[in-house]
Design a protein around this motif. Structure first.
Motif, PDB file in Angstrom:
ATOM      1  N   HIS A  23       7.146  13.622  -4.528  1.00  0.00           N
ATOM      2  CA  HIS A  23       8.044  13.621  -3.565  1.00  0.00           C
ATOM      3  C   HIS A  23       6.869  13.768  -2.113  1.00  0.00           C
ATOM      4  N   SER A  24       6.133  13.098  -1.515  1.00  0.00           N
ATOM      5  CA  SER A  24       4.936  13.222  -0.597  1.00  0.00           C
ATOM      6  C   SER A  24       4.408  11.523  -0.904  1.00  0.00           C
ATOM      7  N   LEU A  25       5.099  11.033  -1.755  1.00  0.00           N
ATOM      8  CA  LEU A  25       4.511   9.605  -1.744  1.00  0.00           C
ATOM      9  C   LEU A  25       5.161   8.919  -0.140  1.00  0.00           C
ATOM     10  N   GLU A  26       3.846   7.899   0.522  1.00  0.00           N
ATOM     11  CA  GLU A  26       4.679   7.485   1.874  1.00  0.00           C
ATOM     12  C   GLU A  26       4.307   6.057   1.807  1.00  0.00           C
ATOM     13  N   SER A  27       3.949   5.092   2.291  1.00  0.00           N
ATOM     14  CA  SER A  27       3.798   4.148   2.947  1.00  0.00           C
ATOM     15  C   SER A  27       2.426   4.226   3.608  1.00  0.00           C
ATOM     16  N   GLY A  28       1.599   3.370   2.667  1.00  0.00           N
ATOM     17  CA  GLY A  28       0.421   3.056   3.204  1.00  0.00           C
ATOM     18  C   GLY A  28      -0.132   2.120   3.954  1.00  0.00           C
ATOM     19  N   ARG A  29       0.468   1.421   4.555  1.00  0.00           N
ATOM     20  CA  ARG A  29       0.153   0.446   5.935  1.00  0.00           C
ATOM     21  C   ARG A  29      -0.395   1.097   7.255  1.00  0.00           C
ATOM     22  N   GLY A  30      -1.939   0.805   7.385  1.00  0.00           N
ATOM     23  CA  GLY A  30      -2.617   0.990   8.304  1.00  0.00           C
ATOM     24  C   GLY A  30      -2.975   1.955   8.592  1.00  0.00           C
ATOM     25  N   ARG A  31      -3.446   2.344   6.626  1.00  0.00           N
ATOM     26  CA  ARG A  31      -4.042   3.581   6.139  1.00  0.00           C
ATOM     27  C   ARG A  31      -5.166   2.844   4.691  1.00  0.00           C
ATOM     28  N   CYS A  32      -4.513   2.120   3.723  1.00  0.00           N
ATOM     29  CA  CYS A  32      -5.273   0.973   2.994  1.00  0.00           C
ATOM     30  C   CYS A  32      -4.774  -0.390   2.500  1.00  0.00           C
ATOM     31  N   PRO A  33      -5.888  -1.062   2.426  1.00  0.00           N
ATOM     32  CA  PRO A  33      -5.535  -2.283   2.363  1.00  0.00           C
ATOM     33  C   PRO A  33      -4.833  -2.746   1.513  1.00  0.00           C
ATOM     34  N   TYR A  34      -3.790  -4.125   1.780  1.00  0.00           N
ATOM     35  CA  TYR A  34      -3.374  -5.015   0.590  1.00  0.00           C
ATOM     36  C   TYR A  34      -4.452  -5.218  -0.693  1.00  0.00           C
ATOM     37  N   SER A  35      -5.247  -6.165  -0.594  1.00  0.00           N
ATOM     38  CA  SER A  35      -6.322  -6.478  -1.014  1.00  0.00           C
ATOM     39  C   SER A  35      -7.371  -5.155  -1.723  1.00  0.00           C
ATOM     40  N   PRO A  36      -7.819  -5.075  -2.955  1.00  0.00           N
ATOM     41  CA  PRO A  36      -8.285  -4.784  -3.691  1.00  0.00           C
ATOM     42  C   PRO A  36     -10.060  -4.999  -3.660  1.00  0.00           C
ATOM     43  N   HIS A  37      -9.997  -6.214  -3.161  1.00  0.00           N
ATOM     44  CA  HIS A  37     -11.168  -7.190  -2.194  1.00  0.00           C
ATOM     45  C   HIS A  37     -11.217  -6.706  -0.903  1.00  0.00           C
ATOM     46  N   GLU A  38     -11.282  -6.163  -0.244  1.00  0.00           N
ATOM     47  CA  GLU A  38     -11.138  -6.327   0.938  1.00  0.00           C
ATOM     48  C   GLU A  38     -12.245  -5.164   1.431  1.00  0.00           C
ATOM     49  N   PRO A  39     -13.218  -5.195   2.114  1.00  0.00           N
ATOM     50  CA  PRO A  39     -13.798  -3.885   2.292  1.00  0.00           C
ATOM     51  C   PRO A  39     -12.886  -3.626   3.484  1.00  0.00           C
ATOM     52  N   PRO A  92       0.762  -1.218  -0.208  1.00  0.00           N
ATOM     53  CA  PRO A  92       0.131   0.381  -0.283  1.00  0.00           C
ATOM     54  C   PRO A  92       1.200   1.372   0.061  1.00  0.00           C
ATOM     55  N   VAL A  93       0.687   2.281  -0.722  1.00  0.00           N
ATOM     56  CA  VAL A  93       1.059   3.811  -1.237  1.00  0.00           C
ATOM     57  C   VAL A  93       0.580   4.468  -0.916  1.00  0.00           C
ATOM     58  N   CYS A  94       0.473   5.879  -0.519  1.00  0.00           N
ATOM     59  CA  CYS A  94      -0.411   7.106  -0.096  1.00  0.00           C
ATOM     60  C   CYS A  94       0.217   8.139  -0.299  1.00  0.00           C
ATOM     61  N   ALA A  95      -0.384   9.563  -1.016  1.00  0.00           N
ATOM     62  CA  ALA A  95       0.101  10.179  -1.535  1.00  0.00           C
ATOM     63  C   ALA A  95      -1.109  11.326  -1.875  1.00  0.00           C
ATOM     64  N   PHE A  96      -0.161  12.555  -1.643  1.00  0.00           N
ATOM     65  CA  PHE A  96      -1.358  13.795  -1.868  1.00  0.00           C
ATOM     66  C   PHE A  96      -1.398  14.303  -3.730  1.00  0.00           C
ATOM     67  N   ILE A  97      -2.225  14.443  -3.633  1.00  0.00           N
ATOM     68  CA  ILE A  97      -2.516  14.782  -5.368  1.00  0.00           C
ATOM     69  C   ILE A  97      -3.061  16.112  -5.288  1.00  0.00           C
ATOM     70  N   GLN A  98      -2.306  17.172  -6.151  1.00  0.00           N
ATOM     71  CA  GLN A  98      -2.273  18.440  -6.920  1.00  0.00           C
ATOM     72  C   GLN A  98      -3.245  19.045  -7.137  1.00  0.00           C
ATOM     73  N   LEU A  99      -4.519  19.153  -6.912  1.00  0.00           N
ATOM     74  CA  LEU A  99      -5.299  19.591  -8.215  1.00  0.00           C
ATOM     75  C   LEU A  99      -5.281  20.806  -8.911  1.00  0.00           C
ATOM     76  N   GLY A 100      -5.440  20.985 -10.345  1.00  0.00           N
ATOM     77  CA  GLY A 100      -5.108  21.641 -11.354  1.00  0.00           C
ATOM     78  C   GLY A 100      -5.913  23.098 -10.748  1.00  0.00           C
ATOM     79  N   ALA A 101      -5.582  24.469 -11.145  1.00  0.00           N
ATOM     80  CA  ALA A 101      -6.721  26.178 -11.316  1.00  0.00           C
ATOM     81  C   ALA A 101      -8.287  25.177 -12.015  1.00  0.00           C
ATOM     82  N   ARG A 102      -8.983  25.399 -10.718  1.00  0.00           N
ATOM     83  CA  ARG A 102     -10.975  24.821 -11.519  1.00  0.00           C
ATOM     84  C   ARG A 102     -11.268  26.055 -12.215  1.00  0.00           C
ATOM     85  N   GLY A 103     -11.657  25.870 -13.688  1.00  0.00           N
ATOM     86  CA  GLY A 103     -12.971  26.875 -13.923  1.00  0.00           C
ATOM     87  C   GLY A 103     -11.914  27.511 -15.263  1.00  0.00           C
TER      88      GLY A 103
END
Length: 295
Positions: free
Chosen positions: A126-142, A102-113
Motif C-alpha cells: 500500500h506504500s507503492l508510489e511513483s518514482g519519477r524524480g526519485r529514481c532513473p527510468y534506465s538501469p544503466h544511467e548514473p 520508476p516506482v518506490c515503496a517501503f520495505i518492512q524488515l522482519g524481526a532480526r535475531g
C-alpha cells in the motif's frame, strides 16, 4: 563476504541479476542487495542462513510498453532496484526502474535475531508510489539518492528519454507536487550531468545551516562554442532548509551553488593535470562532523 555460504547462494541465483544497490547495517549485521526484480537480505552474522528475498517485478503491461518503446526485454524491461535507503529501524525506502516507469515503496524488515521462524522482510504494497524524480527510468544511467529526515535528495533523469537530468528533493509520503528541483533546460545549472554521490554535511552546530553536497561530472560550459568538449568534475550544494524561490522560481532551488572539483597531481608540475572523470566518492567521518574527509 563472497566466501560465505549465503553469498554463494545469492550469486548462484543471480543469473544476470545486475546488482546495483547495497545497504549495510553494521549494528544488526545484515546486508540488503537490490537486483533485477529482487531485493535480498543477507545475514552477516549467520552466513549459513538462506538470504531473505522479495520478488518485485514490473507488471506485464509495463514490460510490454517498454518493449514497444524499443527497449531490450532482458537488460532494460524489468524492475531494476536502484535505491535502498534507511528510513527508520523497521523500514527501508526502495526505488526501482519499473520497466521504464520508476516506482518506490517501503520495505518492512522482519524481526532480526528471532530465528528462522521470525517474520521475513516484505514489500509494503500500500506504500507503492511513483518514482519519477526519485529514481532513473534506465538501469544503466548514473544516479545518486540520499534520504535525510524524511526527504529524498536524488540526482536523476526526469523523463523516459533520459535527456533531462535534475537534482530533486521530494518528500516521502508527500503530495505528488511536493518537490524542489534544479531549473529545467538551463545548461548553466546542469549540463549533461552524471551523478556520482550525495552527502549531508553540517556547516555549524545549528541544524538549520546543514547542507547537502552533490558530486557529479558534466560537460563543461566554460569552453567556447567551437572548442573541444571537456568533462569537469563538480561539487554542488544546497541548503536543507531551502523552500524554493518565488514567482518563476517556485519549486526551484534558491541555494544551489556548484564549483569545479579540482583533483590533480600535487605541486607546480601538476597544476594543469586534472582528473575529471569522477567515478566514486566516499565520505570518512572524523571527530568533527563539520569537517569530514572526502575521498
Amino acid at each position: 563476504l563472497l566466501k560465505s555460504n549465503s553469498s554463494h547462494l545469492l550469486l548462484a541465483s543471480g543469473d544476470r541479476m545486475d546488482f546495483q544497490a547495497l545497504l549495510v547495517d553494521d549494528d544488526r549485521a545484515w546486508l540488503m542487495v537490490g537486483a533485477k526484480n529482487h531485493i535480498f537480505l543477507l545475514h552477516l552474522d549467520h552466513p549459513n542462513r538462506e538470504p531473505e528475498k522479495i520478488f518485485w517485478p514490473a507488471s506485464r503491461e509495463q514490460v510490454e510498453h517498454c518493449q514497444l518503446a524499443g527497449k531490450n526485454v532482458e537488460t532494460e524491461c524489468a524492475n531494476f532496484i536502484r535505491l535502498l535507503q534507511p528510513f527508520n529501524r523497521s523500514h527501508v525506502f526502495a526505488c526501482g526502474t519499473g520497466s521504464y516507469q520508476p516506482v518506490c515503496a517501503f520495505i518492512q524488515l522482519g524481526a532480526r535475531g528471532k530465528g528462522p521462524g521470525a517474520p521475513p522482510m516484505q514489500l509494503v504494497t500500500h506504500s507503492l508510489e511513483s518514482g519519477r524524480g526519485r529514481c532513473p527510468y534506465s538501469p544503466h544511467e548514473p544516479f545518486t539518492g540520499l534520504l535525510v529526515d524524511g526527504e529524498l535528495y536524488s540526482g536523476t533523469s526526469s523523463d523516459f528519454m533520459g535527456s533531462s537530468a535534475a537534482f530533486f528533493r521530494t518528500w516521502i509520503h508527500g503530495a505528488e507536487q511536493s518537490y524542489i528541483r534544479t531549473e529545467q533546460n538551463q545548461d548553466h545549472w546542469l549540463h549533461e550531468p552524471a551523478f556520482v554521490g550525495a552527502y549531508a554535511i553540517p556547516d555549524t552546530y545549528n541544524p538549520h545551516d546543514d547542507k547537502v553536497y552533490i558530486f557529479f561530472r558534466e560537460t563543461a560550459m566554460e569552453a567556447g562554442q567551437w572548442e573541444r568538449r571537456h568533462i569537469h568534475a563538480r561539487v554542488a550544494r544546497v541548503c536543507k532548509n531551502d523552500v524554493g524561490g518565488k514567482r518563476s522560481l517556485i519549486n526551484r532551488w534558491s541555494t544551489f551553488l556548484k564549483a569545479r572539483l579540482v583533483c590533480s597531481i600535487p605541486g607546480p608540475q601538476g597544476t594543469e593535470t586534472h582528473f575529471d572523470q569522477l567515478e566514486d566518492v566516499f565520505l570518512l567521518h572524523t571527530r568533527d562532523p563539520q569537517n569530514p574527509l572526502v575521498f
